[in-house]
Design a protein around this motif. Structure first.
Motif, mmCIF file in Angstrom:
data_model
loop_
_atom_site.group_PDB
_atom_site.id
_atom_site.type_symbol
_atom_site.label_atom_id
_atom_site.label_comp_id
_atom_site.label_asym_id
_atom_site.label_seq_id
_atom_site.Cartn_x
_atom_site.Cartn_y
_atom_site.Cartn_z
ATOM 1 N N SER A 169 49.245 -47.223 115.311
ATOM 2 C CA SER A 169 49.377 -47.221 116.769
ATOM 3 C C SER A 169 50.642 -47.974 117.165
ATOM 4 C CB SER A 169 48.163 -47.896 117.409
ATOM 5 O OG SER A 169 48.179 -49.298 117.141
ATOM 6 N N GLY A 170 51.025 -47.847 118.425
ATOM 7 C CA GLY A 170 52.201 -48.569 118.900
ATOM 8 C C GLY A 170 52.045 -50.069 118.759
ATOM 9 N N GLU A 193 61.405 -57.567 125.644
ATOM 10 C CA GLU A 193 60.297 -56.844 126.270
ATOM 11 C C GLU A 193 59.439 -56.134 125.218
ATOM 12 O OE1 GLU A 193 60.585 -55.130 130.009
ATOM 13 O OE2 GLU A 193 62.520 -55.983 130.510
ATOM 14 N N PRO A 194 58.815 -56.902 124.316
ATOM 15 C CA PRO A 194 58.136 -56.307 123.160
ATOM 16 C C PRO A 194 56.905 -55.480 123.499
ATOM 17 C CG PRO A 194 57.642 -58.647 123.310
ATOM 18 C CD PRO A 194 58.718 -58.371 124.331
ATOM 19 N N ASP A 199 51.008 -48.737 125.363
ATOM 20 C CA ASP A 199 49.930 -48.427 126.293
ATOM 21 C C ASP A 199 49.256 -49.737 126.714
ATOM 22 O OD1 ASP A 199 50.377 -45.701 126.066
ATOM 23 O OD2 ASP A 199 48.970 -45.465 124.400
ATOM 24 N N PRO A 200 48.773 -49.812 127.944
ATOM 25 C CA PRO A 200 48.218 -51.082 128.453
ATOM 26 C C PRO A 200 47.160 -51.707 127.551
ATOM 27 C CG PRO A 200 48.466 -49.511 130.244
ATOM 28 C CD PRO A 200 48.786 -48.769 128.984
ATOM 29 N N GLU A 201 46.314 -50.888 126.912
ATOM 30 C CA GLU A 201 45.241 -51.463 126.107
ATOM 31 C C GLU A 201 45.744 -52.051 124.791
ATOM 32 O OE1 GLU A 201 45.106 -46.941 125.236
ATOM 33 O OE2 GLU A 201 45.504 -48.261 126.929
ATOM 34 N N LEU A 202 46.995 -51.788 124.437
ATOM 35 C CA LEU A 202 47.561 -52.315 123.192
ATOM 36 C C LEU A 202 48.414 -53.558 123.409
ATOM 37 C CD1 LEU A 202 48.672 -48.939 121.539
ATOM 38 C CD2 LEU A 202 46.527 -50.190 121.222
ATOM 39 N N LEU A 207 50.630 -59.609 122.328
ATOM 40 C CA LEU A 207 50.754 -60.915 122.980
ATOM 41 C C LEU A 207 49.955 -61.980 122.251
ATOM 42 C CD1 LEU A 207 50.625 -59.995 126.780
ATOM 43 C CD2 LEU A 207 52.631 -60.446 125.357
ATOM 44 N N ASP A 208 48.797 -61.615 121.701
ATOM 45 C CA ASP A 208 47.993 -62.591 120.955
ATOM 46 C C ASP A 208 48.745 -63.104 119.732
ATOM 47 O OD1 ASP A 208 45.889 -62.467 122.722
ATOM 48 O OD2 ASP A 208 44.701 -61.052 121.529
#
Length: 271
Positions: A169-170, A193-194, A199-202, A207-208
């Motif tokens: 996945s991305g 801007e990593p 997609d928003p859910e990824l 970030l974690d």
């Protein structure tokens, strides 16, 4: 390239206890034809600091980041990593661009994570990570593989080592890109801007990983539109517009109590 101002003109974020300066940018200017993209940017990044750079599209954020590791040649000013001039060798009053092999070793000290993942599609995840440590740093392949597997574990992808980028996945590809940059043992990590291509859910999984790296004390410069991340993780925030730093300071000051009208206007639209 014109002669730079003295390093003494660079500024640090207010109210910070002075620590070791890892990265110093002084009087940085960059022009594309008649368009002046950077108009004399000064900043310093201290060891263990997380600096977030925010601002509207076209403000010069990504150009600034790419200029830090000489992916963009600058027109004036200077960038120093651990006191060493990046991209150039000074001969009297003149500046000579470094040979590509020397540049590659300098860039290895500044890990770069792009908006697009830039993984080699014909290589497995593991091969992507060990390519530069072996090819640029001359690391033993067995040792590089061992360290790569440890890094994949750190970003939660150890089981994906034999996979190809197209099978991920991305968010997974971006985590591999982070592991690849970390494999070079950089002094500072640059993030452009990593999460913008995800997609928003990824977004959260990337970030974690970045939050974990910040907690471990990794020095980071992050161009981002994720204001929650900046508020939670950053030690300092720079707001850029029109090729200049409009406002800088601690997250609570810049994001919650901005002083400059342009900063207030921008944040009113994104928060």
């Amino acid at each position: 390239m014109s002669a730079p101002p003295t390093a003494a003109t660079a500024q640090t974020a207010p109210d910070r206890v002075e620590r070791e300066v890892v990265l110093r940018v002084t009087g940085l200017k960059k022009r594309y034809g008649p368009l002046e993209v950077l108009k004399g940017v000064d900043l310093t990044v201290e060891r263990g600091e997380v600096m977030c750079i925010i601002g509207p599209s076209g403000s010069g954020k990504s150009t600034l980041l790419r200029s830090m590791n000489h992916l963009e040649e600058i027109d004036a000013g200077r960038v120093e990593l651990d006191g060493e001039l990046v991209g150039y060798r000074q001969r009297g009053h003149k500046y000579v661009t470094l040979p590509e092999k020397v540049l590659a070793k300098q860039r290895a000290k500044m890990g770069m994570v792009f908006q697009s993942f830039n993984l080699f599609p014909h290589m497995t995840v593991l091969q992507n990570i060990i390519e530069s440590p072996v090819g640029v740093l001359g690391q033993d392949p067995k040792e590089a593989k061992k360290e790569a597997m440890a890094l994949l574990g750190k970003v939660g992808l150890a089981e994906k080592a034999p996979f190809y980028p197209r099978q991920l996945s991305g968010g997974q590809q971006q985590r591999v890109a982070i592991a690849r940059a970390l494999a070079m043992k950089p002094r500072v990590m640059l993030f452009d801007e990593p999460t913008s291509a995800l997609d928003p859910e990824l977004v959260g999984e990337v970030l974690d990983v970045m939050k974990d790296l910040a907690r471990e004390g990794l020095t980071m410069v992050v161009v981002t539109h994720e204001m929650g991340f900046a508020r939670e993780v950053a030690d300092s925030v720079l707001f850029m517009d029109g090729g200049v730093v409009v406002e800088r300071g601690k997250p609570r000051d810049v994001l919650l109590n901005p002083q400059m009208p342009r900063t207030k206007d921008f944040l009113s639209k994104v928060l």
